[in-house]
Scaffold this motif. Structure first.
Motif, mmCIF file in Angstrom:
data_model
loop_
_atom_site.group_PDB
_atom_site.id
_atom_site.type_symbol
_atom_site.label_atom_id
_atom_site.label_comp_id
_atom_site.label_asym_id
_atom_site.label_seq_id
_atom_site.Cartn_x
_atom_site.Cartn_y
_atom_site.Cartn_z
ATOM 1 N N SER A 1 0.904 -1.192 -0.196
ATOM 2 C CA SER A 1 0.058 0.008 -0.111
ATOM 3 C C SER A 1 0.962 1.134 -0.031
ATOM 4 C CB SER A 1 -0.884 0.011 1.152
ATOM 5 O OG SER A 1 0.008 0.144 2.417
ATOM 6 N N HIS A 2 0.170 2.169 -0.328
ATOM 7 C CA HIS A 2 1.106 3.534 0.049
ATOM 8 C C HIS A 2 1.573 3.796 1.066
ATOM 9 C CE1 HIS A 2 2.279 7.836 -1.133
ATOM 10 N NE2 HIS A 2 1.619 8.168 -0.129
ATOM 11 N N ALA A 3 0.826 3.496 2.190
ATOM 12 C CA ALA A 3 1.217 3.541 3.698
ATOM 13 C C ALA A 3 2.541 2.681 3.916
ATOM 14 C CB ALA A 3 0.095 3.366 4.496
ATOM 15 N N ALA A 4 2.267 1.735 3.330
ATOM 16 C CA ALA A 4 3.697 0.823 3.475
ATOM 17 C C ALA A 4 4.867 1.330 2.903
ATOM 18 C CB ALA A 4 3.366 -0.571 3.011
ATOM 19 N N ASP B 1 -6.259 9.252 7.070
ATOM 20 C CA ASP B 1 -5.377 9.323 6.389
ATOM 21 C C ASP B 1 -4.836 7.945 6.203
ATOM 22 O OD1 ASP B 1 -2.927 9.791 5.047
ATOM 23 O OD2 ASP B 1 -1.839 10.355 6.647
ATOM 24 N N GLN B 2 -4.594 7.142 7.035
ATOM 25 C CA GLN B 2 -4.085 5.661 7.182
ATOM 26 C C GLN B 2 -5.053 4.985 6.426
ATOM 27 O OE1 GLN B 2 -1.185 4.386 8.506
ATOM 28 N NE2 GLN B 2 -0.527 6.579 8.105
ATOM 29 N N ALA B 3 -6.486 4.900 6.787
ATOM 30 C CA ALA B 3 -7.377 4.232 6.104
ATOM 31 C C ALA B 3 -7.237 4.722 4.424
ATOM 32 C CB ALA B 3 -8.503 4.624 6.515
ATOM 33 N N TRP B 4 -7.097 5.563 3.962
ATOM 34 C CA TRP B 4 -7.226 5.943 2.258
ATOM 35 C C TRP B 4 -5.905 5.223 1.819
ATOM 36 C CZ3 TRP B 4 -11.045 7.033 -0.299
ATOM 37 C CH2 TRP B 4 -12.153 7.806 0.044
ATOM 38 N N HIS B 5 -4.957 5.304 2.660
ATOM 39 C CA HIS B 5 -3.400 5.098 2.062
ATOM 40 C C HIS B 5 -3.002 3.672 2.370
ATOM 41 C CE1 HIS B 5 -3.286 9.497 1.570
ATOM 42 N NE2 HIS B 5 -3.002 9.200 0.377
ATOM 43 N N SER B 6 -3.813 2.816 3.166
ATOM 44 C CA SER B 6 -3.556 1.419 3.649
ATOM 45 C C SER B 6 -4.244 0.492 2.422
ATOM 46 C CB SER B 6 -3.840 0.941 4.845
ATOM 47 O OG SER B 6 -3.159 1.764 5.712
ATOM 48 N N LEU B 7 -4.953 1.088 1.482
ATOM 49 C CA LEU B 7 -5.803 0.380 0.744
ATOM 50 C C LEU B 7 -4.910 -0.237 -0.579
ATOM 51 C CD1 LEU B 7 -8.797 2.824 -0.297
ATOM 52 C CD2 LEU B 7 -8.829 0.702 1.215
ATOM 53 N N ALA C 1 -5.841 18.929 3.055
ATOM 54 C CA ALA C 1 -4.594 19.465 2.226
ATOM 55 C C ALA C 1 -3.314 18.825 2.623
ATOM 56 C CB ALA C 1 -4.659 20.858 2.480
ATOM 57 N N HIS C 2 -3.272 18.336 3.958
ATOM 58 C CA HIS C 2 -2.036 17.950 4.244
ATOM 59 C C HIS C 2 -1.602 16.839 3.501
ATOM 60 C CE1 HIS C 2 -2.636 20.455 7.971
ATOM 61 N NE2 HIS C 2 -1.537 20.200 8.092
ATOM 62 N N VAL C 3 -2.531 15.820 3.070
ATOM 63 C CA VAL C 3 -2.431 14.445 2.723
ATOM 64 C C VAL C 3 -2.577 14.460 1.291
ATOM 65 C CG1 VAL C 3 -2.821 13.352 5.026
ATOM 66 C CG2 VAL C 3 -4.688 13.492 3.298
ATOM 67 N N PHE C 4 -3.688 15.402 0.840
ATOM 68 C CA PHE C 4 -3.944 15.297 -0.719
ATOM 69 C C PHE C 4 -3.180 16.275 -1.589
ATOM 70 C CE2 PHE C 4 -7.444 12.727 1.192
ATOM 71 C CZ PHE C 4 -6.912 11.483 0.453
ATOM 72 N N SER C 5 -2.654 17.256 -1.034
ATOM 73 C CA SER C 5 -1.932 18.302 -1.669
ATOM 74 C C SER C 5 -0.614 18.577 -1.058
ATOM 75 C CB SER C 5 -2.759 19.584 -2.024
ATOM 76 O OG SER C 5 -3.099 20.151 -0.909
ATOM 77 N N GLY C 6 -0.284 18.362 0.168
ATOM 78 C CA GLY C 6 0.843 18.467 0.822
ATOM 79 C C GLY C 6 1.761 17.586 1.068
ATOM 80 N N GLY C 7 2.741 17.521 1.843
ATOM 81 C CA GLY C 7 3.706 16.344 2.042
ATOM 82 C C GLY C 7 3.383 15.275 3.047
ATOM 83 N N TYR C 8 2.078 15.159 3.585
ATOM 84 C CA TYR C 8 1.798 14.410 4.678
ATOM 85 C C TYR C 8 1.017 12.982 4.243
ATOM 86 C CZ TYR C 8 3.675 17.736 7.995
ATOM 87 O OH TYR C 8 4.500 18.679 8.841
ATOM 88 N N SER C 9 1.193 12.537 2.949
ATOM 89 C CA SER C 9 0.244 11.478 2.630
ATOM 90 C C SER C 9 0.797 10.266 3.604
ATOM 91 C CB SER C 9 0.397 11.272 1.232
ATOM 92 O OG SER C 9 1.796 10.971 0.934
ATOM 93 N N TYR D 1 -0.070 12.010 8.284
ATOM 94 C CA TYR D 1 -0.293 12.858 9.441
ATOM 95 C C TYR D 1 -0.388 12.209 10.672
ATOM 96 C CZ TYR D 1 -3.819 16.449 10.885
ATOM 97 O OH TYR D 1 -4.035 17.470 11.663
ATOM 98 N N TYR D 2 0.033 11.009 10.930
ATOM 99 C CA TYR D 2 0.302 10.520 12.320
ATOM 100 C C TYR D 2 1.508 11.104 12.832
ATOM 101 C CZ TYR D 2 4.185 7.964 10.656
ATOM 102 O OH TYR D 2 5.668 7.764 10.020
#
Length: 687
Positions: free
Chosen positions: A283-286, A562-568, A607-615, A618-619
């Motif tokens: 996933s993106h989170a990984a 943030d984690q839910a979206w990016h753990s897919l 914005a932090h995760v979809f246009s900034g650098g925190y994808s 955010y944790y």
């Protein structure tokens, strides 16, 4: 692109001190030609390195790579400072054109197989190179980052990766553009000043000024903040007015119109998941956490779940207390809703602690907070002094520039403050660099702090809320990190550390807000000169865990989204079509689905995760707060605000930039790993 103007100030050495871009001479038409020239120059420099016939050495590969790209970095820092803080329509149009070009240029270097082979060869014989610690880490980080970026992929995979990165750069830029436009469009206009009963004279002045600037003479305009809700919700006596502001805030970029971000974010999620799969991650989170101090998304999610249970429990207890107060005092009681929470929380705070947060604002005049609070703490701790430099203009008339000196009188760098909100500035608060320190390039740091404080009419004082005071101290902590980092190589300059460590210095700097030697100097009534009463200070300290169920829950809810979206996985991301339904399921999963406590950011304005650098990052705030709370304990145990403590913190943590593993630096400072107990105590999350 466009034809270059005859003279481009972005491509010439700046005539200003510290290399500050000569914004007075820079026009929007200069930016794209400057990028075009700087891209070409950087590509030529990298080509000369990658195509060498000689055996790779540290000098002809890594050192040469660090010496390359100086012109491009200057153009990048100059432009992106403006595109976030003064994004006029011209600047937005340039940003849209530039996004895919930046992605393509970055990929051309990060995915260059020849360059990667040279760096990999050096990495394989690292122990034989006889390098100092910073140079050794430079080899390690370049190898790790290029591998992480996909440099080891075959040509077909690299081609797809480049296309994904290009499209993602376009989408994240579009997300921010949509959000800015809808945030401006949804600002709430009031026809009658009685609808804003509860606001101070200064706040009403700011609302009238905001309306006047939009051509709404005789009205009052409440502009929206980046997060859900608004500071004014704590003061407005009209429930209808509170509801209008909250509804506007929650509706941003989700109304099915041209500014709706739903489809944009769904495509971002899908493409990030595909990219992660291409790079060998589940996933993106990984993918993101693999190169952070957390290491894995499981480690992140374990911490978030550990904190969510007591946070939700505390929020429910707070909600019950607020409901009891409504039932006891309202002629026609109503069930507590999200737009009511802040207002009734202040009632409880006033009843239980005898503190009226709004009434504290006369003691927090902005200039005094800056000079006698933020700057004074830096003087006591680090020996810094500050001198305003009106002769060094920045990018907007509202900005102010200060030269900073070390205790021995040597010049450290420049600090630029951009305090006020405006329609061309993105929401929130942040720090960025305009010039980064590097011994190799002979540059000294220039850093910027941006806030979004409503600007009162001319002649009226700027009075801050306690939250805004906290934000100013917080962002100045980032600024100190950027100012103090003293490195040889540009790669490690300023705040170039792991994302889940970068919030640590800023959060530590918040500790001085209520520190006696600091508070006594800045918390002075702007009209009478009286200090904030001692009993009020003691009650403020007593409220440090007050409403922390709400505060922790709203933050954790956003971090979990943030984690839910990016753990897919890629397949899972392809199957998601309904943003609202996905959010609801994710919040229910972690037990933070309380309607009265909405996430600090919902997806369409996250914005932090979809246009900034925190994808998938955010944790980082709560992750870094473990270190922060443990550090506060260290300062208290060792005498607090002393020069000796400041020197230790500066030299062992802030000063190393990215040149040392951050957790190693923390252990060097603290003498051990951080413990979580101080964080649990601070947020009232102990059993």
């Amino acid at each position: 692109m466009t034809d270059a103007p005859a003279f481009n100030p972005l491509l010439a050495p700046s005539p200003l001190p510290y290399g500050v871009p000569d914004y007075a001479a820079i026009e929007p038409a200069h930016y794209l030609p400057a990028f075009e020239a700087a891209f070409a120059a950087h590509r030529a420099e990298v080509e000369a390195i990658a195509s060498r016939d000689e055996e790779p050495t540290f000098e002809n590969t890594l050192l040469a790579l660090e010496e390359a790209g100086g012109q491009l970095e200057r153009v990048i820092l100059a432009f992106y400072t403006v595109s976030s803080a003064d994004a006029t329509p011209e600047i937005q149009a340039i940003d849209e054109q530039l996004a895919p070009l930046m992605a393509a240029h970055t990929d051309a270097i990060q995915l260059d197989g020849r360059l990667y082979a040279r760096i990999r060869a050096l990495h394989e014989r690292l122990d034989d190179l006889d390098l100092d610690a910073e140079s050794r880490r430079l080899v390690e980080r370049h190898f790790r980052e290029m591998t992480h970026a996909g440099a080891a992929l075959d040509d077909s995979a690299k081609s797809r990766l480049t296309a994904l990165n290009r499209r993602l750069s376009e989408l994240t830029t579009q997300f921010e553009k949509n959000l800015l436009a809808d945030t401006n469009e949804l600002a709430v206009a009031f026809d009658d000043v009685t609808e804003l009963d509860g606001l101070t004279e200064g706040e009403l002045s700011a609302a009238a000024e905001a309306a006047r600037e939009r051509g709404l003479e005789g009205k009052w305009l409440v502009t929206l903040t980046l997060f859900s809700g608004h500071p004014y919700l704590a003061q407005l006596t009209s429930r209808a007015s509170r509801e209008r502001i909250m509804a506007a805030s929650r509706a941003r970029a989700s109304r099915g119109d041209a500014h709706d971000n739903s489809a944009v974010l769904l495509e971002i999620v899908r493409l990030r998941a595909e990219r992660a799969e291409l790079l060998g991650y589940a996933s993106h989170a990984a993918y993101i956490t693999a190169d952070q101090t957390a290491g894995t998304p499981e480690a992140v999610q374990s911490l978030l779940r550990q904190l969510a249970v007591p946070a939700a429990r505390n929020a429910q207890a707070e909600k019950a207390a607020l409901q009891r107060l409504i039932d006891a005092t309202e002629p026609e009681p109503y069930p507590l809703e999200a737009h009511d929470w802040a207002f009734w929380t202040e009632k409880v705070r006033s009843a239980e602690y005898d503190i009226d947060a709004a009434a504290l604002r006369p003691w927090f005049e902005a200039e005094r907070v800056l000079q006698d609070g933020v700057f004074r703490a830096a003087n006591l701790l680090y020996g810094l002094t500050f001198r305003e430099r009106a002769d060094i203009p920045a990018y907007h008339p509202d900005t102010r520039t200060f030269e900073i000196f070390n205790e021995d009188g040597s010049a450290l760098g420049l600090y630029v403050l951009d305090l006020y909100t405006r329609d061309t500035k993105r929401g929130g608060a942040w720090m960025n660099s305009i010039v980064k320190q590097s011994a190799l390039r002979g540059t000294q740091p220039v850093v910027v702090n941006n806030l979004n404080v409503p600007k009162p009419a001319a002649g009226s004082p700027t009075l801050l809320t306690l939250d805004q005071v906290t934000t100013l101290f917080h962002e100045f902590g980032h600024a100190l990190h950027g100012l103090f980092a003293t490195v040889t190589y540009p790669h490690f300059a300023a705040t170039a550390v792991h994302r889940d460590f970068v919030e640590f210095p800023s959060q530590v700097n918040e500790m001085w807000i209520l520190w006696p030697e600091v508070l006594a100097e800045y918390a002075v009534h702007h009209e009478t000169g009286e200090p904030l009463p001692t009993d009020v200070v003691e009650r403020l300290r007593a409220t440090e865990t007050f409403n922390q169920g709400f505060a922790t829950s709203e933050y954790l809810a956003a971090a979990w989204l943030d984690q839910a979206w990016h753990s897919l996985s890629r397949a899972e991301a392809d199957a998601v079509t309904d943003v609202d339904a996905f959010e609801a399921a994710a919040l229910a999963d972690i037990g933070l689905d309380e309607p009265a406590v909405p996430p600090r950011y919902s997806s369409t304005y996250f914005a932090h995760v979809f246009s900034g650098g925190y994808s998938a990052g955010y944790y980082s705030y709560i992750w870094a707060e473990v270190l922060d709370a443990d550090t506060v304990e260290w300062f208290r145990e060792n005498g607090g605000l002393t020069r000796a403590n400041g020197d230790r913190f500066r030299q062992r943590l802030l000063g190393v930039g990215g040149a040392k593993d951050p957790l190693e630096a923390y252990r060097d400072f603290r003498g051990r790993d951080a413990e979580i107990t101080p964080l649990l105590t601070r947020r009232g999350l102990t059993a």
